[in-house]
Write an enzyme that holds these catalytic residues in place. Structure first.
Site, PDB file in Angstrom:
ATOM      1  N   HIS A  84       8.419  31.227  20.769  1.00  0.00           N
ATOM      2  CA  HIS A  84       9.215  31.930  19.748  1.00  0.00           C
ATOM      3  C   HIS A  84      10.095  33.015  20.377  1.00  0.00           C
ATOM      4  O   HIS A  84       9.748  34.207  20.321  1.00  0.00           O
ATOM      5  CB  HIS A  84       8.285  32.551  18.699  1.00  0.00           C
ATOM      6  CG  HIS A  84       7.726  31.559  17.741  1.00  0.00           C
ATOM      7  ND1 HIS A  84       8.349  31.243  16.558  1.00  0.00           N
ATOM      8  CD2 HIS A  84       6.622  30.789  17.816  1.00  0.00           C
ATOM      9  CE1 HIS A  84       7.633  30.328  15.921  1.00  0.00           C
ATOM     10  NE2 HIS A  84       6.581  30.024  16.657  1.00  0.00           N
ATOM     11  N   CYS A 140       9.600  25.866  17.592  1.00  0.00           N
ATOM     12  CA  CYS A 140       8.246  25.633  17.079  1.00  0.00           C
ATOM     13  C   CYS A 140       8.211  24.448  16.098  1.00  0.00           C
ATOM     14  O   CYS A 140       8.427  23.323  16.512  1.00  0.00           O
ATOM     15  CB  CYS A 140       7.660  26.910  16.477  1.00  0.00           C
ATOM     16  SG  CYS A 140       5.872  26.785  16.213  1.00  0.00           S
ATOM     17  N   GLU A 162      12.701  34.276  19.256  1.00  0.00           N
ATOM     18  CA  GLU A 162      13.200  35.211  18.230  1.00  0.00           C
ATOM     19  C   GLU A 162      12.261  36.395  18.040  1.00  0.00           C
ATOM     20  O   GLU A 162      12.663  37.425  17.491  1.00  0.00           O
ATOM     21  CB  GLU A 162      13.427  34.468  16.901  1.00  0.00           C
ATOM     22  CG  GLU A 162      12.194  34.234  16.039  1.00  0.00           C
ATOM     23  CD  GLU A 162      11.268  33.126  16.553  1.00  0.00           C
ATOM     24  OE1 GLU A 162      11.591  32.503  17.588  1.00  0.00           O
ATOM     25  OE2 GLU A 162      10.228  32.891  15.904  1.00  0.00           O
TER      26      GLU A 162
END
Ligand SMILES: [Mn+2]
Length: 239
Positions: A216, A112, A218
């Protein structure tokens, strides 16, 4: 079991609301994703010029995570009306780390804002605010209430890229938590993924040392392709 855990630096910045005691931090999910993939996580705060090289000597890989907007002075633009919170100390430190990582041939994984920062560190530019600068663009910033793992749009991934090989996919449905995006691609970087509206959703160097995604992973610990991105990065850092 791997013989050792590679040390992965995770940059962080000032996370305090204006007027409160300055405090450094990063989202716990970045640390957990690195640890789950077999890495030893080390959070790196902004630091003075010259500290980047010393820190990198101790690292096996660098994760540049999400966060505040990159200040436009780092890509030669003036701040526009829709620029949000910035953290120039973090911009400075991350830019120095990314450039020093290139000199040391250290693996870098950018997510990002990290993707944006890697792009500007290579001489690229950014859209400061997608929805106002690219009319008709899909929604790329999922509302807070929907959750950070909510699927927002599809991406088409370039076959033969690190992203495609690591995710084992040509298309993916991804989460999207950004209002900025890559505009002009930096020197030595290739576009590896696009959303249907043409927004750049992945960049990497041809040698795959530097890899980055706009989504994202994660935030998707239960999704196999997202875990594979981290495992692939950690494997490279261990090598
Ligand atoms: Mn997006």
């Amino acid at each position: 079991m791997p013989s050792r855990r590679p040390v992965i630096g995770i940059t962080c910045g000032n996370v305090s609301p204006a007027g409160e005691t300055p405090r450094y931090g990063t989202n716990e999910v970045y640390v957990r994703a690195v640890q789950l993939a077999g890495g030893a996580a080390l959070v790196i705060p902004p630091g003075p010029r010259g500290s980047a090289a010393a820190i990198l000597e101790r690292l096996d890989g660098l994760l540049v995570p999400g966060g505040a907007d990159v200040h436009p002075r780092f890509y030669g633009h003036l701040p526009g009306a829709h620029l949000e919170r910035t953290d120039e100390a973090r911009d400075e430190t991350e830019t120095a780390l990314v450039r020093a990582a290139a000199r040391r041939q250290l693996p870098v994984f950018a997510i990002c804002r990290g993707l944006h920062l890697v792009n500007t560190a290579h001489g690229g530019t950014l859209y400061q605010d997608l929805s106002t600068e690219m009319p008709g663009v899909l929604p790329h910033r999922t509302p807070r209430g929907a959750g950070r793992g909510a699927i927002a749009h599809e991406v088409a991934i370039v076959p033969g890229s690190w992203f495609a090989d690591s995710a084992r996919a040509r298309t993916l449905r991804v989460n999207s938590l950004h209002h900025q995006a890559v505009q002009r691609v930096g020197r030595g970087l290739l576009v590896t993924a696009l959303s249907p509206d043409g927004v750049i959703e992945g960049l990497e160097s041809p040698d795959r040392r530097v890899v980055g995604v706009q989504c994202h992973p994660e935030e998707l610990p239960d999704v196999a392709w997202a875990r594979r991105l981290f495992r692939s990065f950690i494997a490279r850092a261990r090598a």
